[in-house]
Design an enzyme around this catalytic site. Sequence first.
Site, PDB file in Angstrom:
ATOM      1  N   ASP A 326      40.093  68.225  94.772  1.00 53.82           N
ATOM      2  CA  ASP A 326      41.014  68.845  95.711  1.00 53.82           C
ATOM      3  C   ASP A 326      41.843  67.722  96.349  1.00 53.82           C
ATOM      4  OD1 ASP A 326      40.559  71.728  97.880  1.00 53.82           O
ATOM      5  OD2 ASP A 326      42.337  70.555  97.404  1.00 53.82           O
ATOM      6  N   GLU A 526      43.712  77.412 105.414  1.00 54.22           N
ATOM      7  CA  GLU A 526      42.532  76.554 105.358  1.00 54.22           C
ATOM      8  C   GLU A 526      41.843  76.464 106.720  1.00 54.22           C
ATOM      9  OE1 GLU A 526      44.846  73.743 102.134  1.00 54.22           O
ATOM     10  OE2 GLU A 526      42.861  73.117 102.787  1.00 54.22           O
TER      11      GLU A 526
HETATM   12  C1  GLC Z   1      44.513  72.215  99.416  1.00 51.51           C
HETATM   13  C2  GLC Z   1      43.531  73.301  99.071  1.00 51.51           C
HETATM   14  C3  GLC Z   1      43.575  73.719  97.628  1.00 51.51           C
HETATM   15  C4  GLC Z   1      44.973  73.516  97.068  1.00 51.51           C
HETATM   16  C5  GLC Z   1      45.278  72.034  97.091  1.00 51.51           C
HETATM   17  C6  GLC Z   1      46.693  71.726  96.605  1.00 51.51           C
HETATM   18  O1  GLC Z   1      43.940  71.338 100.349  1.00 51.51           O
HETATM   19  O2  GLC Z   1      42.169  73.105  99.428  1.00 51.51           O
HETATM   20  O3  GLC Z   1      43.173  75.095  97.569  1.00 51.51           O
HETATM   21  O4  GLC Z   1      45.028  74.000  95.731  1.00 51.51           O
HETATM   22  O5  GLC Z   1      45.097  71.460  98.374  1.00 51.51           O
HETATM   23  O6  GLC Z   1      47.634  72.263  97.485  1.00 51.51           O
END
Ligand code: GLC
Length: 649
Positions: A326, A526
């Site tokens: 991530d 988030e």
């Molecule tokens: C974010 C999220 C993830 C996302 C990634 C790219 O922090 O946790 O779900 O796909 O970064 O944006």
Amino acid sequence: MTIPPVSGGDASEADAMAAAYAAADAVLARMTVRERIGQMTQAEKGSVTPDEVAAYALGSVLSGGGGAPDVNDAAHWRAMIDAFDAGARRSRLGVPLLYGVDAVHGHNNLHGAVIFPHNVGLGAVDDEDLTERVARATAVETAATGARWSFAPALSLPLDVRWGRTYEGFGQDPDLVGRHGAAVVRGLQAASEDGRGLRDASAVLACAKHYLADGGTRFGSSMRVDRDQLDAAADDPTLANAGSHEAFLEEMARGAWTLDQGMAEGSDALLRRVFLAPYRAALDAGALTVMASYGAWNGVRMHANRALLQDVLKGELGFTGFVVSDWDGVAQLDPEDPRRAVAAAVNAGVDMVMVPFAWRAFQDDLAALVETGEVPEGRVTDAARRILAVKARMGLLDADDEGSLGAAVAPPPLDAVGQEDHRTLAREAAGRSQTLLANHGDLLPLAPSDGPFLVAGRAADDVGLQCGGWTISWMGAAGPITPGSTLLDGLREHAQDAWVRHEPDGDGAERAPVGVVVLAEPPYAEGMGDRTSLALPDADVALVERVRARVDRLVVIVFSGRPLVLGPVRDLADALVAGWLPGSEGAGVADPLFGARRYEARLRYVWPASDEALPLHPFGGDGEPDPPGADDPRVAWPLLHGLTTPSAR
Ligand code: GLC
């Protein structure tokens, strides 16, 4: 209990993967270690140039939440992505790029794209064909701009709905989550399109996320922000995304970053029954990328969890695609020692590193780790091989007569973005996702003759509030953030010549036979959406009370990413609708209201009666079903609650 290997799902999938690995090996044989590390590198588009993509042989670039080009329209998206891809094709071996975006409810960073209901609403409908059609339309609009990888579906199974990512989950049912996750994979990857699948120009690679148990974290266990160092958070480029530092501090006071990126724990049976089961369904449907979770399981952070990444996912489940970290998830393993963090993650089974900013340091660190043997060269080769094999499945390694890789296929036309039939589909999904919680005196469906109608609440006429987070910007925002229709538009359509007056504050004096009050959670994403309390704000309760006093019968609709604690509003309303986050075509919310379609959706989350009831979910300690019933004082409405109505009266 071991889950039988699912590698390949069926023979044709296994054959296709074997051919893809053969194509990957042909390219791999010509790659230096640095070029293999290049394939493992994913940088954020703002911190890399196309020339650097060429020079450092990057395998992928991404747009994070809100990561639009300077001009946010389809043509500028396509030009931006084409430039990065051209850079990749100028690298020594010319391996085409994978450009990734979070197209999680439409191509939602793109202004003018059709925005579909978030998963919480699609789960309420529970029609896999609808979910697949939504994903297919999303893929067409995403691929039209050149992006061929979406970080979707979320297979999150939220146990505590105070989590700011609850709306990304389909519900508290592993079978539901698996079935709809698989539907998203099929839709994105064009599985049903005349057999071309991932080679189809409109196919978008799916990404099952966040592995594993991202929705199982314990309240208060978030590892993301040190509450004793809040001022330091002001310098955090990701948290800065939230707007001003004051806004950040206010959100922290309301509970931001208490659940997201936290610690989950439990038995192996719970892990497998509740959190792992949906991954099997998504892999069976052909998912070839999996994103690691920021969280931890029984004290081991997922980005460094070899047992679950390597032994279970790649070994036991036979996953032959690749694992992507991530956003900065590797660096978060050990902020004081990035190189140690890289070693831990890559050795645990992370294949591509989403390193938005410090991607050059990452490449140098990994090269050094291979030099010292702290990361075996074979692990880097395996990671690059997996990435190349997935690219091969998409036709990106097909060589032409001159040996150039991945002859560019013409993407869908730019005017596919926002196309009318997608808006019609989004309106269908928005209407069908509406969940009728209460309907005293069979007030609904309404008829135009029931008017005049007093409509109150800013949210009745606000596309941004309908869409929620992950829309145009990372967190989303209220207001006309992108084209679409609102609930008020729909009410005016149905009420025709009857009187529909909108009072955002509901502070007028005139009476009306029917009132419709629309409430909404301010958008969030988030951990910024984690909350200590889910109680409606006092201002919302006061609005409902004001309108209650002026009408004979009252409908309340709540746009939210999760169940909320409704308090007195529950008894003030004659009819109560969970609107979830219906997207850009909010006129669809009025369709069941006036009987143009029936209410048929059902609750897929247990609805709490109070904050004290939380966390509230339908599982026993080993993940066995143990749903609290309607007679449980903690429960406002149980799983699968939802009233139906006849079509138009
Ligand atoms: C974010 C999220 C993830 C996302 C990634 C790219 O922090 O946790 O779900 O796909 O970064 O944006």
